[in-house]
Design a protein around this motif. Structure first.
Motif, PDB file in Angstrom:
ATOM      1  N   ILE A 113       5.339  -1.644  -9.969  1.00  0.00           N
ATOM      2  CA  ILE A 113       6.054  -0.378  -9.826  1.00  0.00           C
ATOM      3  C   ILE A 113       5.453   0.651 -10.782  1.00  0.00           C
ATOM      4  N   SER A 114       5.271   1.877 -10.292  1.00  0.00           N
ATOM      5  CA  SER A 114       4.749   2.945 -11.143  1.00  0.00           C
ATOM      6  C   SER A 114       5.822   3.408 -12.111  1.00  0.00           C
ATOM      7  N   PRO A 115       5.448   4.129 -13.173  1.00  0.00           N
ATOM      8  CA  PRO A 115       6.462   4.646 -14.098  1.00  0.00           C
ATOM      9  C   PRO A 115       7.494   5.533 -13.401  1.00  0.00           C
ATOM     10  N   GLU A 116       7.093   6.131 -12.287  1.00  0.00           N
ATOM     11  CA  GLU A 116       8.010   7.007 -11.544  1.00  0.00           C
ATOM     12  C   GLU A 116       8.873   6.237 -10.550  1.00  0.00           C
ATOM     13  N   GLY A 117       8.688   4.926 -10.474  1.00  0.00           N
ATOM     14  CA  GLY A 117       9.508   4.104  -9.587  1.00  0.00           C
ATOM     15  C   GLY A 117       8.904   3.837  -8.227  1.00  0.00           C
ATOM     16  N   LYS A 118       7.638   4.221  -8.011  1.00  0.00           N
ATOM     17  CA  LYS A 118       6.986   4.019  -6.725  1.00  0.00           C
ATOM     18  C   LYS A 118       6.355   2.634  -6.682  1.00  0.00           C
ATOM     19  N   ARG A 119       6.517   1.958  -5.575  1.00  0.00           N
ATOM     20  CA  ARG A 119       5.897   0.641  -5.394  1.00  0.00           C
ATOM     21  C   ARG A 119       4.400   0.812  -5.164  1.00  0.00           C
ATOM     22  N   LEU A 120       3.598   0.127  -5.971  1.00  0.00           N
ATOM     23  CA  LEU A 120       2.141   0.289  -5.914  1.00  0.00           C
ATOM     24  C   LEU A 120       1.428  -0.905  -5.287  1.00  0.00           C
ATOM     25  N   ALA A 121       1.945  -2.098  -5.501  1.00  0.00           N
ATOM     26  CA  ALA A 121       1.272  -3.294  -4.997  1.00  0.00           C
ATOM     27  C   ALA A 121       2.269  -4.431  -4.870  1.00  0.00           C
ATOM     28  N   ALA A 122       1.922  -5.395  -4.031  1.00  0.00           N
ATOM     29  CA  ALA A 122       2.758  -6.584  -3.843  1.00  0.00           C
ATOM     30  C   ALA A 122       1.854  -7.777  -3.581  1.00  0.00           C
ATOM     31  N   SER A 123       2.231  -8.926  -4.097  1.00  0.00           N
ATOM     32  CA  SER A 123       1.456 -10.144  -3.887  1.00  0.00           C
ATOM     33  C   SER A 123       2.359 -11.347  -4.152  1.00  0.00           C
ATOM     34  N   LYS A 124       1.777 -12.528  -4.050  1.00  0.00           N
ATOM     35  CA  LYS A 124       2.519 -13.758  -4.331  1.00  0.00           C
ATOM     36  C   LYS A 124       2.026 -14.369  -5.643  1.00  0.00           C
ATOM     37  N   TYR A 125       2.938 -14.940  -6.388  1.00  0.00           N
ATOM     38  CA  TYR A 125       2.576 -15.688  -7.585  1.00  0.00           C
ATOM     39  C   TYR A 125       3.207 -17.068  -7.503  1.00  0.00           C
ATOM     40  N   GLN A 126       2.632 -18.003  -8.211  1.00  0.00           N
ATOM     41  CA  GLN A 126       3.195 -19.339  -8.336  1.00  0.00           C
ATOM     42  C   GLN A 126       3.559 -19.578  -9.797  1.00  0.00           C
ATOM     43  N   ILE A 127       4.613 -20.325 -10.021  1.00  0.00           N
ATOM     44  CA  ILE A 127       5.088 -20.551 -11.390  1.00  0.00           C
ATOM     45  C   ILE A 127       3.994 -21.182 -12.247  1.00  0.00           C
ATOM     46  N   ALA A 128       3.135 -21.989 -11.630  1.00  0.00           N
ATOM     47  CA  ALA A 128       2.058 -22.641 -12.386  1.00  0.00           C
ATOM     48  C   ALA A 128       1.177 -21.625 -13.104  1.00  0.00           C
ATOM     49  N   LEU A 129       1.037 -20.413 -12.547  1.00  0.00           N
ATOM     50  CA  LEU A 129       0.238 -19.364 -13.186  1.00  0.00           C
ATOM     51  C   LEU A 129       0.815 -18.982 -14.545  1.00  0.00           C
ATOM     52  N   LEU A 130       2.122 -19.063 -14.675  1.00  0.00           N
ATOM     53  CA  LEU A 130       2.778 -18.670 -15.913  1.00  0.00           C
ATOM     54  C   LEU A 130       2.852 -19.810 -16.916  1.00  0.00           C
ATOM     55  N   GLU A 131       2.481 -20.991 -16.502  1.00  0.00           N
ATOM     56  CA  GLU A 131       2.532 -22.149 -17.396  1.00  0.00           C
ATOM     57  C   GLU A 131       1.223 -22.350 -18.147  1.00  0.00           C
ATOM     58  N   ASP A 132       0.252 -21.494 -17.886  1.00  0.00           N
ATOM     59  CA  ASP A 132      -1.020 -21.529 -18.607  1.00  0.00           C
ATOM     60  C   ASP A 132      -1.355 -20.097 -19.020  1.00  0.00           C
ATOM     61  N   PRO A 133      -1.410 -19.802 -20.332  1.00  0.00           N
ATOM     62  CA  PRO A 133      -1.664 -18.424 -20.791  1.00  0.00           C
ATOM     63  C   PRO A 133      -2.928 -17.811 -20.212  1.00  0.00           C
ATOM     64  N   GLY A 134      -3.982 -18.608 -20.050  1.00  0.00           N
ATOM     65  CA  GLY A 134      -5.230 -18.087 -19.506  1.00  0.00           C
ATOM     66  C   GLY A 134      -5.081 -17.664 -18.054  1.00  0.00           C
ATOM     67  N   TRP A 135      -4.465 -18.512 -17.254  1.00  0.00           N
ATOM     68  CA  TRP A 135      -4.239 -18.176 -15.857  1.00  0.00           C
ATOM     69  C   TRP A 135      -3.324 -16.967 -15.731  1.00  0.00           C
ATOM     70  N   PHE A 136      -2.269 -16.949 -16.551  1.00  0.00           N
ATOM     71  CA  PHE A 136      -1.341 -15.820 -16.518  1.00  0.00           C
ATOM     72  C   PHE A 136      -2.069 -14.514 -16.804  1.00  0.00           C
ATOM     73  N   LEU A 137      -2.885 -14.498 -17.853  1.00  0.00           N
ATOM     74  CA  LEU A 137      -3.563 -13.275 -18.253  1.00  0.00           C
ATOM     75  C   LEU A 137      -4.527 -12.797 -17.177  1.00  0.00           C
ATOM     76  N   LYS A 138      -5.254 -13.717 -16.562  1.00  0.00           N
ATOM     77  CA  LYS A 138      -6.201 -13.330 -15.521  1.00  0.00           C
ATOM     78  C   LYS A 138      -5.483 -12.785 -14.290  1.00  0.00           C
ATOM     79  N   SER A 139      -4.500 -13.535 -13.803  1.00  0.00           N
ATOM     80  CA  SER A 139      -3.814 -13.139 -12.574  1.00  0.00           C
ATOM     81  C   SER A 139      -2.981 -11.876 -12.764  1.00  0.00           C
ATOM     82  N   PHE A 140      -2.149 -11.862 -13.809  1.00  0.00           N
ATOM     83  CA  PHE A 140      -1.263 -10.725 -14.008  1.00  0.00           C
ATOM     84  C   PHE A 140      -2.008  -9.534 -14.600  1.00  0.00           C
ATOM     85  N   GLY A 141      -3.063  -9.804 -15.386  1.00  0.00           N
ATOM     86  CA  GLY A 141      -3.857  -8.704 -15.908  1.00  0.00           C
ATOM     87  C   GLY A 141      -4.521  -7.928 -14.793  1.00  0.00           C
ATOM     88  N   GLU A 142      -5.123  -8.624 -13.830  1.00  0.00           N
ATOM     89  CA  GLU A 142      -5.747  -7.959 -12.694  1.00  0.00           C
ATOM     90  C   GLU A 142      -4.707  -7.270 -11.816  1.00  0.00           C
TER      91      GLU A 142
END
Length: 211
Positions: A113-142
């Motif tokens: 979501i943009s600072p103004e409240g506009k939806r900018l992008a949508a995708s799917k995530y899996q919980i496993a991505l958040l269980e590894d800091p490296g995977w989290f940073l790569k996926s969510f950073g991009e």
């Protein structure tokens, strides 16, 4: 003294926080949209992107996600914590998602979501991505910055355009010749960190100067 990640993250105003995480970890979560409005207000107030995560329907899934997020916040690794400070993270139930951000028939469970409240992008995530800091940073950073950093560059540019002269001088003085000038610049930027977090991250990412 450089404005390092550690210095940036040390400011109380920039402490990592996730809206809805407390409810997610509660035994019988009661989801109310009031805090979602608070989160959107925070995005607008501080000029930061919002990352909205739709939580699983089942209790076990919610607990797994909540524990993963809590572990990332408490982890000593600076990268994930920096991302939590750079963007406003929000956890919502599928019901709230349908009312606030998810379109009919969608299966995506991660929204930007943009600072103004506009939806900018949508995708799917899996919980496993958040269980590894490296995977989290790569996926969510991009996801937040854009595949080539284009969203971070645009957001940083918008923030830079509205800076006061004192903050502009502080940014340019981070690599000043004297320690006193660098310390003074760092101290000023710490007081503004919450409002210019994306700009600070973009400055660190693109600069060839260690300071």
């Amino acid at each position: 003294m450089m404005l390092s990640r550690r210095v940036f993250l040390a400011g109380a105003a920039s402490a990592p926080f996730i809206y809805g995480l407390r409810e997610l970890l509660s035994q019988e979560p009661k989801w109310e949209p009031d805090w979602y409005a608070l989160a959107r207000g925070r995005m607008k107030e501080t000029g930061r992107f919002g990352v909205v995560l739709v939580v699983p329907d089942d209790k076990a899934g919610r607990e797994r996600l909540g524990n993963a997020l809590q572990a990332l916040i408490e982890d000593e690794a600076e990268g994930p914590r920096e991302l939590f400070c750079e963007a406003v993270f929000v956890c919502v139930t599928p019901e709230i998602a349908r009312a606030c951000v998810r379109e009919a028939g969608e299966r995506e469970n991660r929204f930007l979501i943009s600072p103004e409240g506009k939806r900018l992008a949508a995708s799917k995530y899996q919980i496993a991505l958040l269980e590894d800091p490296g995977w989290f940073l790569k996926s969510f950073g991009e996801f937040v910055h854009g595949d080539k950093g284009e969203r971070l560059k645009e957001r940083a540019g918008a923030i830079r355009a509205g800076l006061g002269e004192d903050v502009k001088r502080a940014l340019s003085s981070l690599d000043a010749d004297t320690v006193e000038e660098r310390d003074e610049a760092s101290a000023l930027l710490q007081t503004e960190a919450e409002k210019i977090a994306p700009l600070l991250v973009e400055t660190r990412v693109t600069s060839s100067n260690e300071e």
